[in-house]
Each structure stands twice: as C-alpha cells, then as structure tokens.
Design an enzyme around this catalytic site. Structure first.
Site, PDB file in Angstrom:
ATOM      1  N   ALA A  10       0.827  -1.208   0.000  1.00 41.63           N
ATOM      2  CA  ALA A  10       0.000   0.000   0.000  1.00 41.63           C
ATOM      3  C   ALA A  10       0.860   1.255   0.000  1.00 41.63           C
ATOM      4  CB  ALA A  10      -0.911  -0.001   1.226  1.00 41.63           C
ATOM      5  N   CYS A  11       0.277   2.338  -0.504  1.00 44.22           N
ATOM      6  CA  CYS A  11       0.897   3.661  -0.444  1.00 44.22           C
ATOM      7  C   CYS A  11       1.162   4.018   1.019  1.00 44.22           C
ATOM      8  CB  CYS A  11      -0.051   4.669  -1.076  1.00 44.22           C
ATOM      9  SG  CYS A  11       0.422   6.389  -0.882  1.00 44.22           S
ATOM     10  N   PRO A  12       2.331   4.580   1.358  1.00 40.04           N
ATOM     11  CA  PRO A  12       3.376   5.101   0.469  1.00 40.04           C
ATOM     12  C   PRO A  12       4.592   4.186   0.351  1.00 40.04           C
ATOM     13  CG  PRO A  12       3.676   6.031   2.627  1.00 40.04           C
ATOM     14  CD  PRO A  12       2.521   5.060   2.743  1.00 40.04           C
ATOM     15  N   LEU A  13       4.451   2.892   0.673  1.00 39.48           N
ATOM     16  CA  LEU A  13       5.609   2.005   0.737  1.00 39.48           C
ATOM     17  C   LEU A  13       6.396   1.904  -0.573  1.00 39.48           C
ATOM     18  CD1 LEU A  13       4.310  -0.877   3.039  1.00 39.48           C
ATOM     19  CD2 LEU A  13       5.938   0.930   3.583  1.00 39.48           C
TER      20      LEU A  13
END
Length: 200
Positions: A10-13
């Site tokens: 998932a964002c921001p990974l």
C-alpha cells in the site's frame, strides 16, 4: 539495476522503498500493481530530478524504472518510454500540526490508516519537520498504544520536537508517551513563528 517487488504494497511504501534504494543505487526498478503507484513514483522522480520510465506488463503489473543518469537508463532499459523531469524545488523548514485521529473525511477506518501512513512518511523525508504539534483528537497519536508511537519516538530521537495539548489529553483521559505536554498559548506561539505549516 536494483529491483524492488512492491506488488500488493500500500501507499506510500513503494515510494519510500524506491527512494531508499536510490540512495545507494543509480538505477532502481520497482514493480507495482496500480496506476496511482506509478504516478506517485513519477512525482518523486520529478522532485529529485531523476529520469522516470514506465511500462505496463499486465492489467495489474507495472514496471517503473528510475535513474539518476539518463545514459544509464537508456543502456539498461531501451524499451521503456522516458518522461521529462523537473528541477528539484528548494525546501525550507516546517512544522506539522495534527488535530484529529483520522485523515480526511469519509471512512474513519480509512482515515486512521491514512494518518498512520502520513506520520510514517514523515520519518522518511529528507528534511524532517522542526516540530509536530498534536491537539484535540490528534493527541491519540501520542498516547500509549498508538499505532504511530514507534514512528514518533523515532522522529523525536532524530531531533524533531513533539508537543501535545495538555487540555486535550485531559479531555480524552490520555497520557502522552512521547514528547512534551504544552498549552494552547505555546501552540499559538509556535504556529505564529513557523515559516511553513503542514496539516494533513
């Protein structure tokens, strides 16, 4: 070329992992599964002044290549299309104020995850905030058991000053587990003196 498999992350990974890799590698290839992730990576490349290339290999599989040098990218991945990049903008100091335990309006469940991601993203910034101020529902983030407590402790260890409104802690019957308890007069003073305020 250093490769990152960010499929399903998932964002921001994807952005954070790619940015970390670029500190040690000239060319980084990142696999992501949605178009929003490719756009976020493109914006990061533009901000850093790097070269961005992207190819969609399947419905939910995108290959993004970011390079510090144009020649390296052309030699390693000639089949990808290149997008122009912008110059890196000057960045000055800033403070962050958080006044709720969710980010944005709509789903509270989503909002809590977004706020957690926001605070985690602060830990990965090249320029950290001078201060983070929590008031009203935001003080839940500094309390014992908070999902963001570990990130906030890490920020404090790096010199970020963390403040929580004492009246707000009392109202919610919470105890701050990181930083300093302060009052509204001091909060107004810090906000007034700040050159830039960031609010999620």
């Amino acid at each position: 070329m250093f490769k990152i498999d960010a499929l399903g992350k998932a964002c921001p990974l994807p952005v954070i992992e790619t940015k970390k890799a670029l500190r040690e590698h000239a060319v980084v290839e990142t696999l992501v599964d949605n178009e929003i992730a490719t756009q976020n990576l493109k914006k990061m490349a533009e901000q850093l002044g790097y070269i961005y290339q992207m190819e969609q290999q399947a419905e939910n599989k995108y290959v993004v290549v970011i390079s510090k040098a144009n020649t390296e990218l052309i030699n390693e991945t000639p089949e990808l299309s290149t997008a122009p990049v912008k110059n890196v903008a000057d960045v000055d100091s800033y403070i962050v104020v958080i006044d709720t335990n969710v980010m944005g309006r709509g789903s509270d469940e989503l909002g809590k995850n977004l706020l957690k991601g926001f605070i985690y993203s602060l830990t990965e910034q090249d320029i950290l905030p001078n201060k983070i101020i929590f008031y009203n529902g935001g003080v839940h983030s500094v309390a014992k058991g908070s999902d963001s407590l570990e990130d906030l402790v890490g920020l404090a260890e790096q010199g970020v000053e963390i403040y929580a409104c004492g009246a707000c802690l009392n109202f919610y019957d919470l105890t701050s587990a990181v930083g300093e308890v302060t009052n509204m007069y001091r909060i107004v003073e810090m906000m007034r003196q700040a050159s830039k305020i960031v609010k999620p």
